[in-house]
Motif scaffolding. Structure first.
Motif, PDB file in Angstrom:
ATOM      1  N   ILE A 231       0.843  -1.198   0.000  1.00 34.04           N
ATOM      2  CA  ILE A 231       0.000   0.000   0.000  1.00 34.04           C
ATOM      3  C   ILE A 231       0.879   1.250   0.000  1.00 34.04           C
ATOM      4  CG2 ILE A 231      -1.667   1.337   1.335  1.00 34.04           C
ATOM      5  CD1 ILE A 231      -2.808  -1.319   2.340  1.00 34.04           C
TER       6      ILE A 231
ATOM      7  N   LEU B 165      -7.270   4.789  -4.126  1.00 31.91           N
ATOM      8  CA  LEU B 165      -6.608   3.489  -3.954  1.00 31.91           C
ATOM      9  C   LEU B 165      -7.221   2.600  -2.868  1.00 31.91           C
ATOM     10  CD1 LEU B 165      -3.969   1.764  -4.680  1.00 31.91           C
ATOM     11  CD2 LEU B 165      -3.031   2.719  -2.590  1.00 31.91           C
ATOM     12  N   LEU B 166      -7.460   3.171  -1.701  1.00 32.52           N
ATOM     13  CA  LEU B 166      -7.725   2.295  -0.549  1.00 32.52           C
ATOM     14  C   LEU B 166      -9.105   1.654  -0.557  1.00 32.52           C
ATOM     15  CD1 LEU B 166      -6.053   4.502   2.215  1.00 32.52           C
ATOM     16  CD2 LEU B 166      -5.035   2.658   0.895  1.00 32.52           C
TER      17      LEU B 166
ATOM     18  N   PHE C 243       1.728  10.472  -3.550  1.00 34.54           N
ATOM     19  CA  PHE C 243       1.582  10.879  -2.145  1.00 34.54           C
ATOM     20  C   PHE C 243       2.950  10.748  -1.481  1.00 34.54           C
ATOM     21  CE2 PHE C 243      -2.713   9.374  -3.293  1.00 34.54           C
ATOM     22  CZ  PHE C 243      -3.451  10.494  -2.957  1.00 34.54           C
TER      23      PHE C 243
ATOM     24  N   ILE D 152      -6.359   0.452   8.050  1.00 36.45           N
ATOM     25  CA  ILE D 152      -5.053   0.805   7.505  1.00 36.45           C
ATOM     26  C   ILE D 152      -4.471   1.944   8.336  1.00 36.45           C
ATOM     27  CG2 ILE D 152      -3.811   1.580   5.430  1.00 36.45           C
ATOM     28  CD1 ILE D 152      -6.396   0.526   3.900  1.00 36.45           C
ATOM     29  N   ASP D 153      -3.338   1.680   8.966  1.00 34.35           N
ATOM     30  CA  ASP D 153      -2.653   2.693   9.778  1.00 34.35           C
ATOM     31  C   ASP D 153      -1.578   3.346   8.927  1.00 34.35           C
ATOM     32  OD1 ASP D 153      -3.988   2.378  12.318  1.00 34.35           O
ATOM     33  OD2 ASP D 153      -3.020   0.428  12.462  1.00 34.35           O
ATOM     34  N   ILE D 154      -1.664   4.655   8.796  1.00 34.56           N
ATOM     35  CA  ILE D 154      -0.746   5.377   7.911  1.00 34.56           C
ATOM     36  C   ILE D 154      -0.019   6.464   8.689  1.00 34.56           C
ATOM     37  CG2 ILE D 154      -0.574   6.772   5.801  1.00 34.56           C
ATOM     38  CD1 ILE D 154      -3.120   5.537   4.820  1.00 34.56           C
ATOM     39  N   GLU D 155       1.285   6.533   8.508  1.00 36.67           N
ATOM     40  CA  GLU D 155       2.061   7.636   9.078  1.00 36.67           C
ATOM     41  C   GLU D 155       2.232   8.714   8.020  1.00 36.67           C
ATOM     42  OE1 GLU D 155       5.840   6.598  10.873  1.00 36.67           O
ATOM     43  OE2 GLU D 155       4.734   5.402  12.335  1.00 36.67           O
ATOM     44  N   LEU D 156       1.880   9.938   8.389  1.00 36.40           N
ATOM     45  CA  LEU D 156       1.942  11.039   7.437  1.00 36.40           C
ATOM     46  C   LEU D 156       2.912  12.106   7.914  1.00 36.40           C
ATOM     47  CD1 LEU D 156      -1.844  11.612   6.656  1.00 36.40           C
ATOM     48  CD2 LEU D 156      -0.134  10.718   5.086  1.00 36.40           C
ATOM     49  N   ALA D 157       3.635  12.693   6.954  1.00 36.52           N
ATOM     50  CA  ALA D 157       4.535  13.795   7.302  1.00 36.52           C
ATOM     51  C   ALA D 157       3.724  15.066   7.594  1.00 36.52           C
ATOM     52  CB  ALA D 157       5.514  14.034   6.161  1.00 36.52           C
ATOM     53  N   GLU D 158       2.576  15.188   6.962  1.00 44.27           N
ATOM     54  CA  GLU D 158       1.692  16.352   7.114  1.00 44.27           C
ATOM     55  C   GLU D 158       1.328  16.621   8.576  1.00 44.27           C
ATOM     56  OE1 GLU D 158       0.221  19.426   6.306  1.00 44.27           O
ATOM     57  OE2 GLU D 158       0.159  18.391   4.364  1.00 44.27           O
TER      58      GLU D 158
ATOM     59  N   LEU E  88       1.472   6.908  -6.636  1.00 41.64           N
ATOM     60  CA  LEU E  88       0.399   7.825  -7.019  1.00 41.64           C
ATOM     61  C   LEU E  88       0.749   9.281  -6.700  1.00 41.64           C
ATOM     62  CD1 LEU E  88      -2.754   5.814  -5.853  1.00 41.64           C
ATOM     63  CD2 LEU E  88      -2.204   6.461  -8.190  1.00 41.64           C
TER      64      LEU E  88
ATOM     65  N   MET F 207      -6.589   9.566  -0.977  1.00 38.71           N
ATOM     66  CA  MET F 207      -6.014   8.212  -0.981  1.00 38.71           C
ATOM     67  C   MET F 207      -7.109   7.157  -1.014  1.00 38.71           C
ATOM     68  SD  MET F 207      -3.070   8.374   1.909  1.00 38.71           S
ATOM     69  CE  MET F 207      -1.741   9.561   1.839  1.00 38.71           C
TER      70      MET F 207
ATOM     71  N   GLY G 297       4.338  12.249   1.266  1.00 40.41           N
ATOM     72  CA  GLY G 297       4.512  12.318   2.715  1.00 40.41           C
ATOM     73  C   GLY G 297       4.082  11.082   3.478  1.00 40.41           C
ATOM     74  N   VAL G 298       4.027   9.946   2.788  1.00 34.29           N
ATOM     75  CA  VAL G 298       3.558   8.725   3.439  1.00 34.29           C
ATOM     76  C   VAL G 298       4.724   7.960   4.027  1.00 34.29           C
ATOM     77  CG1 VAL G 298       2.424   6.509   3.063  1.00 34.29           C
ATOM     78  CG2 VAL G 298       1.573   8.551   1.912  1.00 34.29           C
ATOM     79  N   GLY G 299       4.648   7.664   5.309  1.00 38.14           N
ATOM     80  CA  GLY G 299       5.682   6.878   5.961  1.00 38.14           C
ATOM     81  C   GLY G 299       5.253   5.427   6.063  1.00 38.14           C
ATOM     82  N   ASP G 300       5.363   4.889   7.251  1.00 40.48           N
ATOM     83  CA  ASP G 300       5.026   3.487   7.476  1.00 40.48           C
ATOM     84  C   ASP G 300       3.514   3.260   7.312  1.00 40.48           C
ATOM     85  OD1 ASP G 300       5.915   0.934   8.080  1.00 40.48           O
ATOM     86  OD2 ASP G 300       5.358   1.118  10.191  1.00 40.48           O
ATOM     87  N   VAL G 301       3.150   2.163   6.670  1.00 41.37           N
ATOM     88  CA  VAL G 301       1.743   1.772   6.539  1.00 41.37           C
ATOM     89  C   VAL G 301       1.593   0.336   7.035  1.00 41.37           C
ATOM     90  CG1 VAL G 301      -0.166   1.401   4.928  1.00 41.37           C
ATOM     91  CG2 VAL G 301       1.427   3.265   4.533  1.00 41.37           C
ATOM     92  N   ARG G 302       0.567   0.109   7.862  1.00 45.93           N
ATOM     93  CA  ARG G 302       0.296  -1.252   8.354  1.00 45.93           C
ATOM     94  C   ARG G 302      -1.166  -1.550   8.076  1.00 45.93           C
ATOM     95  NH1 ARG G 302       4.709  -3.935  10.340  1.00 45.93           N
ATOM     96  NH2 ARG G 302       3.575  -4.951  12.011  1.00 45.93           N
TER      97      ARG G 302
ATOM     98  N   ALA H 218       2.316   1.774  -3.405  1.00 46.15           N
ATOM     99  CA  ALA H 218       1.290   2.227  -4.346  1.00 46.15           C
ATOM    100  C   ALA H 218       0.971   3.706  -4.109  1.00 46.15           C
ATOM    101  CB  ALA H 218       0.036   1.376  -4.196  1.00 46.15           C
ATOM    102  N   LEU H 219       0.914   4.107  -2.835  1.00 45.64           N
ATOM    103  CA  LEU H 219       0.636   5.511  -2.522  1.00 45.64           C
ATOM    104  C   LEU H 219       1.767   6.413  -3.016  1.00 45.64           C
ATOM    105  CD1 LEU H 219      -0.932   5.196   1.052  1.00 45.64           C
ATOM    106  CD2 LEU H 219      -2.114   5.894  -1.036  1.00 45.64           C
TER     107      LEU H 219
END
Lengths: 80, 80
Positions: free
Chosen positions: A21, B65-66, A30, B42-48, A28, B61, A32-37, A24-25
């Motif tokens: 994920i 995609l999601l 995005f 879905i747990d996402i870490e964002l820089a924002e 697309l 997102m 600023g996306v860090g870790d995704v679980r 894929a982000l």
């Protein structure tokens, strides 16, 4: 009573679906996306009206069926 | 900023996975279980760091995609 149970991989357990994920982000645009679980959410309707007993039952459900406690952790949320 | 996104089937869309869980719970002796629906979290870490902008990005997102918005709905939860 309605309950929401989250089943997610424990920290440290590799999560290829989350990685996919995140990739894929990024693809697309995005940035600023860090870790995704990724995990599961299970919404359960219960006949039980007592909060403490509902929580105990849900814990048992998680241990017995909903979560693989070797690699997964769970959270229980009760809704009025 | 951490965000949690729930992607669940819309009401009225058949959820065989949820049904299977309900049946399994009944089989284990949990009698008071009604409707069960399963979805994804879905747990996402964002820089924002701006909440409104983070929410707008997450919405995009989900749409892109999601979630499959034909049959799925999504909820966005921001954590400090």
């Amino acid at each position: 009573m309605k309950a929401r149970v989250f089943v997610t991989l424990k920290n440290g357990v590799l999560d290829p679906q989350g990685k996919a994920i995140a990739n894929a982000l990024h693809g697309l645009g995005f940035a600023g996306v860090g870790d995704v679980r990724q995990g599961k959410v299970i919404d359960i309707e219960l006949a039980e009206r007592d909060e403490a007993r509902a929580r105990a039952t849900l814990k048992e459900m998680c241990e017995k069926l909903l979560a693989n406690t070797v690699i997964e952790k769970y959270e229980i949320e009760l809704q009025a």
